[in-house]
Write a protein that holds these residues in place. Structure first.
Motif, PDB file in Angstrom:
ATOM      1  N   ASP A 186      32.362  -4.815   9.308  1.00  0.00           N
ATOM      2  CA  ASP A 186      32.997  -4.259   7.957  1.00  0.00           C
ATOM      3  C   ASP A 186      32.279  -3.060   8.045  1.00  0.00           C
ATOM      4  O   ASP A 186      31.164  -2.941   7.495  1.00  0.00           O
ATOM      5  N   THR A 187      33.119  -2.008   8.234  1.00  0.00           N
ATOM      6  CA  THR A 187      32.397  -0.493   8.247  1.00  0.00           C
ATOM      7  C   THR A 187      31.609   0.029   6.777  1.00  0.00           C
ATOM      8  O   THR A 187      30.601   0.342   6.893  1.00  0.00           O
ATOM      9  N   LEU A 188      32.613  -0.390   5.863  1.00  0.00           N
ATOM     10  CA  LEU A 188      32.011   0.090   4.353  1.00  0.00           C
ATOM     11  C   LEU A 188      30.787  -0.635   4.264  1.00  0.00           C
ATOM     12  O   LEU A 188      29.770  -0.163   3.883  1.00  0.00           O
ATOM     13  N   ALA A 189      30.483  -1.866   4.469  1.00  0.00           N
ATOM     14  CA  ALA A 189      29.619  -2.710   4.169  1.00  0.00           C
ATOM     15  C   ALA A 189      28.249  -2.042   5.127  1.00  0.00           C
ATOM     16  O   ALA A 189      27.190  -2.032   4.625  1.00  0.00           O
ATOM     17  N   ALA A 190      28.720  -2.075   6.260  1.00  0.00           N
ATOM     18  CA  ALA A 190      27.442  -1.689   7.274  1.00  0.00           C
ATOM     19  C   ALA A 190      27.129  -0.270   6.954  1.00  0.00           C
ATOM     20  O   ALA A 190      25.751  -0.112   7.072  1.00  0.00           O
ATOM     21  N   VAL A 191      27.888   0.771   6.482  1.00  0.00           N
ATOM     22  CA  VAL A 191      27.485   1.994   6.165  1.00  0.00           C
ATOM     23  C   VAL A 191      26.684   1.901   4.942  1.00  0.00           C
ATOM     24  O   VAL A 191      25.455   2.575   4.715  1.00  0.00           O
ATOM     25  N   GLN A 192      26.815   1.136   3.999  1.00  0.00           N
ATOM     26  CA  GLN A 192      26.114   0.989   2.855  1.00  0.00           C
ATOM     27  C   GLN A 192      24.636   0.405   3.180  1.00  0.00           C
ATOM     28  O   GLN A 192      23.787   0.917   2.567  1.00  0.00           O
ATOM     29  N   ILE A 193      24.456  -0.561   4.118  1.00  0.00           N
ATOM     30  CA  ILE A 193      23.470  -1.142   4.385  1.00  0.00           C
ATOM     31  C   ILE A 193      22.569  -0.184   4.928  1.00  0.00           C
ATOM     32  O   ILE A 193      21.419  -0.057   5.084  1.00  0.00           O
ATOM     33  N   LEU A 194      23.290   0.559   6.148  1.00  0.00           N
ATOM     34  CA  LEU A 194      22.326   1.630   6.882  1.00  0.00           C
ATOM     35  C   LEU A 194      21.998   2.915   5.788  1.00  0.00           C
ATOM     36  O   LEU A 194      20.696   3.519   6.328  1.00  0.00           O
TER      37      LEU A 194
ATOM     38  N   ARG B 185      13.421  -5.072   8.189  1.00  0.00           N
ATOM     39  CA  ARG B 185      13.014  -5.487   6.761  1.00  0.00           C
ATOM     40  C   ARG B 185      13.949  -4.828   5.932  1.00  0.00           C
ATOM     41  O   ARG B 185      14.452  -5.295   4.992  1.00  0.00           O
ATOM     42  N   ILE B 186      13.888  -3.795   6.027  1.00  0.00           N
ATOM     43  CA  ILE B 186      14.666  -2.608   5.094  1.00  0.00           C
ATOM     44  C   ILE B 186      16.165  -3.130   5.160  1.00  0.00           C
ATOM     45  O   ILE B 186      16.923  -3.417   4.190  1.00  0.00           O
ATOM     46  N   LEU B 187      16.794  -3.263   6.481  1.00  0.00           N
ATOM     47  CA  LEU B 187      18.210  -3.716   6.547  1.00  0.00           C
ATOM     48  C   LEU B 187      18.299  -5.132   6.216  1.00  0.00           C
ATOM     49  O   LEU B 187      19.589  -5.436   5.922  1.00  0.00           O
TER      50      LEU B 187
ATOM     51  N   LYS C  67      18.608  -5.008   2.208  1.00  0.00           N
ATOM     52  CA  LYS C  67      19.856  -4.297   1.789  1.00  0.00           C
ATOM     53  C   LYS C  67      21.249  -5.201   2.121  1.00  0.00           C
ATOM     54  O   LYS C  67      22.037  -5.382   1.592  1.00  0.00           O
ATOM     55  N   GLY C  68      21.239  -5.646   3.227  1.00  0.00           N
ATOM     56  CA  GLY C  68      22.159  -6.585   3.675  1.00  0.00           C
ATOM     57  C   GLY C  68      22.473  -7.843   2.886  1.00  0.00           C
ATOM     58  O   GLY C  68      23.595  -7.946   2.453  1.00  0.00           O
ATOM     59  N   ARG C  69      21.521  -8.585   2.403  1.00  0.00           N
ATOM     60  CA  ARG C  69      21.506  -9.386   1.740  1.00  0.00           C
ATOM     61  C   ARG C  69      22.047  -9.348   0.223  1.00  0.00           C
ATOM     62  O   ARG C  69      22.780 -10.071  -0.389  1.00  0.00           O
TER      63      ARG C  69
ATOM     64  N   ALA D 298      16.631 -12.200  11.238  1.00  0.00           N
ATOM     65  CA  ALA D 298      16.597 -11.277  12.412  1.00  0.00           C
ATOM     66  C   ALA D 298      16.211 -12.176  13.570  1.00  0.00           C
ATOM     67  O   ALA D 298      15.660 -13.150  13.693  1.00  0.00           O
ATOM     68  N   GLN D 299      17.096 -12.122  14.867  1.00  0.00           N
ATOM     69  CA  GLN D 299      16.883 -12.448  16.117  1.00  0.00           C
ATOM     70  C   GLN D 299      16.409 -11.720  17.006  1.00  0.00           C
ATOM     71  O   GLN D 299      17.259 -10.812  17.642  1.00  0.00           O
ATOM     72  N   ALA D 300      15.208 -11.640  17.338  1.00  0.00           N
ATOM     73  CA  ALA D 300      14.644 -10.850  18.108  1.00  0.00           C
ATOM     74  C   ALA D 300      14.600 -11.069  19.706  1.00  0.00           C
ATOM     75  O   ALA D 300      14.493 -12.355  19.832  1.00  0.00           O
TER      76      ALA D 300
END
Length: 127
Positions: free
Chosen positions: A55-63, A81-83, A86-88, A123-125
């Motif tokens: 989802d481009t709109l959501a991804a851009v808002q998160i970034l 941590r920031i992402l 914001k993602g949640r 996160a899956q590192a």
């Protein structure tokens, strides 16, 4: 559908993506392509890069949450941590959002972390 490819080695991290943005939801089984030139990878500084799919709109808002910080000083761990935060709090379409964060970790090695709406941005590192 988006494609993000990331490769991390002992002394580097590289990320590349397609540039396609399709209208969601797809109607009649035929995606309507809005552009082929959407930048989906962002270099934050010499140590961290971020890419997205979904989802481009959501991804851009998160970034865009990263713009509140001096990105020259962001580490991979801090970026994750920031992402996550914001993602949640950002709603997204059923297609979801997938983020890749690559770069140098606090201990000096290069690694890749994946986050997605399907896992509540845990996160899956991978070293």
């Amino acid at each position: 559908m988006s494609a993000i490819l990331a490769v991390c080695g002992d002394a580097f991290c590289a990320m590349v993506s397609d540039g396609r943005m399709a209208e969601e939801p797809v109607l009649d089984g035929k995606p309507r392509i809005l552009t082929e030139k959407l930048p989906k990878v962002r270099k934050l500084n010499r140590n961290v890069c971020v890419g997205f799919a979904g989802d481009t709109l959501a991804a851009v808002q998160i970034l865009n949450a990263l713009d509140e910080y001096d990105v020259r000083c962001l580490t991979l761990e801090r970026t994750v941590r920031i992402l996550q935060r914001k993602g949640r709090e950002t709603p997204c379409q059923p297609v979801g959002v997938r983020l890749l964060v690559g770069g140098r970790g606090r201990k000096g090695g290069f690694m890749l972390a994946g986050l997605g709406s399907d896992r509540q941005y845990e996160a899956q590192a991978r070293p």
